[in-house]
Design an enzyme around this catalytic site. Structure first.
Site, PDB file in Angstrom:
ATOM      1  N   ASP A  17       0.833  -1.201   0.000  1.00 31.24           N
ATOM      2  CA  ASP A  17       0.000   0.000   0.000  1.00 31.24           C
ATOM      3  C   ASP A  17       0.868   1.251   0.000  1.00 31.24           C
ATOM      4  O   ASP A  17       1.922   1.279   0.639  1.00 31.24           O
ATOM      5  CB  ASP A  17      -0.898  -0.006   1.253  1.00 31.24           C
ATOM      6  CG  ASP A  17      -2.035   0.983   1.160  1.00 31.24           C
ATOM      7  OD1 ASP A  17      -2.307   1.477   0.046  1.00 31.24           O
ATOM      8  OD2 ASP A  17      -2.653   1.276   2.200  1.00 31.24           O
ATOM      9  N   ASN A  19       1.509   3.349  -3.051  1.00 26.18           N
ATOM     10  CA  ASN A  19       2.071   3.822  -4.326  1.00 26.18           C
ATOM     11  C   ASN A  19       1.478   5.166  -4.744  1.00 26.18           C
ATOM     12  O   ASN A  19       2.200   6.084  -5.144  1.00 26.18           O
ATOM     13  CB  ASN A  19       1.811   2.798  -5.435  1.00 26.18           C
ATOM     14  CG  ASN A  19       2.636   1.544  -5.280  1.00 26.18           C
ATOM     15  OD1 ASN A  19       3.598   1.506  -4.525  1.00 26.18           O
ATOM     16  ND2 ASN A  19       2.251   0.497  -5.994  1.00 26.18           N
ATOM     17  N   TRP A  22       2.609   7.984  -2.449  1.00 23.01           N
ATOM     18  CA  TRP A  22       4.009   8.308  -2.727  1.00 23.01           C
ATOM     19  C   TRP A  22       4.109   9.249  -3.932  1.00 23.01           C
ATOM     20  O   TRP A  22       4.860  10.229  -3.914  1.00 23.01           O
ATOM     21  CB  TRP A  22       4.774   7.016  -2.993  1.00 23.01           C
ATOM     22  CG  TRP A  22       6.249   7.164  -3.210  1.00 23.01           C
ATOM     23  CD1 TRP A  22       7.239   7.088  -2.272  1.00 23.01           C
ATOM     24  CD2 TRP A  22       6.903   7.415  -4.463  1.00 23.01           C
ATOM     25  NE1 TRP A  22       8.476   7.278  -2.855  1.00 23.01           N
ATOM     26  CE2 TRP A  22       8.298   7.481  -4.200  1.00 23.01           C
ATOM     27  CE3 TRP A  22       6.460   7.589  -5.770  1.00 23.01           C
ATOM     28  CZ2 TRP A  22       9.237   7.702  -5.200  1.00 23.01           C
ATOM     29  CZ3 TRP A  22       7.392   7.826  -6.767  1.00 23.01           C
ATOM     30  CH2 TRP A  22       8.763   7.877  -6.478  1.00 23.01           C
ATOM     31  N   HIS A  34       3.327   3.456  -9.018  1.00 21.65           N
ATOM     32  CA  HIS A  34       3.260   2.016  -9.292  1.00 21.65           C
ATOM     33  C   HIS A  34       4.578   1.516  -9.900  1.00 21.65           C
ATOM     34  O   HIS A  34       5.035   0.409  -9.581  1.00 21.65           O
ATOM     35  CB  HIS A  34       2.091   1.714 -10.224  1.00 21.65           C
ATOM     36  CG  HIS A  34       0.745   2.006  -9.617  1.00 21.65           C
ATOM     37  ND1 HIS A  34       0.381   1.544  -8.374  1.00 21.65           N
ATOM     38  CD2 HIS A  34      -0.317   2.712 -10.088  1.00 21.65           C
ATOM     39  CE1 HIS A  34      -0.851   1.956  -8.099  1.00 21.65           C
ATOM     40  NE2 HIS A  34      -1.294   2.661  -9.120  1.00 21.65           N
ATOM     41  N   SER A  62      -6.714  -5.754  -6.426  1.00 16.39           N
ATOM     42  CA  SER A  62      -7.930  -6.299  -5.826  1.00 16.39           C
ATOM     43  C   SER A  62      -9.102  -6.198  -6.795  1.00 16.39           C
ATOM     44  O   SER A  62      -9.050  -5.453  -7.790  1.00 16.39           O
ATOM     45  CB  SER A  62      -8.266  -5.549  -4.534  1.00 16.39           C
ATOM     46  OG  SER A  62      -8.765  -4.252  -4.828  1.00 16.39           O
ATOM     47  N   LEU A 128      11.831 -20.263  -4.406  1.00 16.63           N
ATOM     48  CA  LEU A 128      10.751 -19.392  -3.948  1.00 16.63           C
ATOM     49  C   LEU A 128       9.538 -19.506  -4.864  1.00 16.63           C
ATOM     50  O   LEU A 128       9.667 -19.480  -6.082  1.00 16.63           O
ATOM     51  CB  LEU A 128      11.240 -17.939  -3.941  1.00 16.63           C
ATOM     52  CG  LEU A 128      10.171 -16.860  -3.703  1.00 16.63           C
ATOM     53  CD1 LEU A 128       9.678 -16.905  -2.267  1.00 16.63           C
ATOM     54  CD2 LEU A 128      10.723 -15.479  -4.051  1.00 16.63           C
ATOM     55  N   GLU A 202       0.984 -13.697  11.978  1.00 14.31           N
ATOM     56  CA  GLU A 202       1.469 -12.537  12.706  1.00 14.31           C
ATOM     57  C   GLU A 202       1.402 -11.335  11.770  1.00 14.31           C
ATOM     58  O   GLU A 202       1.704 -11.449  10.579  1.00 14.31           O
ATOM     59  CB  GLU A 202       2.908 -12.759  13.167  1.00 14.31           C
ATOM     60  CG  GLU A 202       3.077 -13.924  14.127  1.00 14.31           C
ATOM     61  CD  GLU A 202       2.385 -13.692  15.453  1.00 14.31           C
ATOM     62  OE1 GLU A 202       2.407 -12.540  15.945  1.00 14.31           O
ATOM     63  OE2 GLU A 202       1.803 -14.652  16.003  1.00 14.31           O
TER      64      GLU A 202
END
Length: 235
Positions: A17, A19, A22, A34, A62, A128, A202
């Site tokens: 969150d 972009n 900024w 972005h 989203s 990864l 967490e």
């Protein structure tokens, strides 16, 4: 379940969150934020590879984001296609597997093709796993999982739904649940992200905007995670 200290997260999820904020603070168009945020994505991917984190899930777009101006949406889709193309060779060299979750059929044809190509070409990689949540909503995912489960049932099958049977139909059925959820920009909400999966994650919130989030910031979040006791409802 007994108390345990987990020193290192297996799976980190991130709500990226800030972009737009900024860019606004610098008098720049939102797409500039972005683009700068995409550089942060690469930094965090590299940090995960170097530290041995096995799964990284990024909230990239989203379902609610479709309400944004068309110019911004088009720019984001182009940025995604460019990112996947530019990073392909590096993903192969660094043994990164790419996956995408969400209602991917919502994506423009060119974007979806780039996503599917990246998934296919990196499917054999074993390092990864980089997961991008695209046209994603946590409530939508649960609804889709329920409908998928019901669709495979035979008429008259009244077997009770269990957590295990529903989980098998989530977008993330192949992945472990996140151990650590990071949110940048200081907002204290989860924004409909991985509602099922983060039940015991967490949470680490930083006021840093995503383009300003550094490798050290990421390592600090991981270090903070390592100091926490995870009881999973126990004592």
């Amino acid at each position: 379940m007994s108390t345990s200290k987990t020193k290192f997260p297996r799976h980190v999820a991130v709500i990226m969150d800030g972009n737009g904020r900024w860019a606004r603070e610098r008098g720049l168009p939102r797409l500039s934020g972005h683009r700068e945020g995409a550089k942060t994505v690469q930094r965090i991917i590299d940090a995960c590879v170097q530290t041995g984190i096995q799964f990284l899930t990024l909230y990239a777009f989203s379902r609610e984001n479709w309400k944004r101006p068309q110019l911004e949406i088009s720019g984001l889709m182009r940025l995604l296609v460019q990112f996947l193309g530019d990073r392909h060779e590096e993903m192969m060299v660094k043994n990164i597997r790419f996956r995408a979750i969400g209602r991917l059929s919502d994506l423009p044809e060119k974007t979806l093709a780039a996503v599917r190509r990246a998934e296919s070409e990196t499917a054999g990689n074993t390092g990864l796993t980089l997961v991008l949540a695209l046209s994603y909503g946590g409530r939508t995912e649960i609804v889709d999982a329920v409908n998928s489960l019901l669709a495979e049932r035979k008429p008259g099958d009244n077997t009770p739904v269990t957590e295990e049977s529903l989980r098998a139909h989530l977008y993330t059925a192949d992945f472990p649940d996140p151990d650590l959820l990071i949110r940048t920009s200081g907002e204290m909400r989860i924004s409909n992200f991985l509602l099922w999966q983060i039940s015991y994650a967490e949470i680490f919130v930083t006021k840093k905007l995503w383009p300003d989030f550094s490798t050290q910031d990421f390592l600090d979040a991981v270090s903070d995670f390592g100091q926490r006791e995870r009881r999973f409802g126990g004592i």
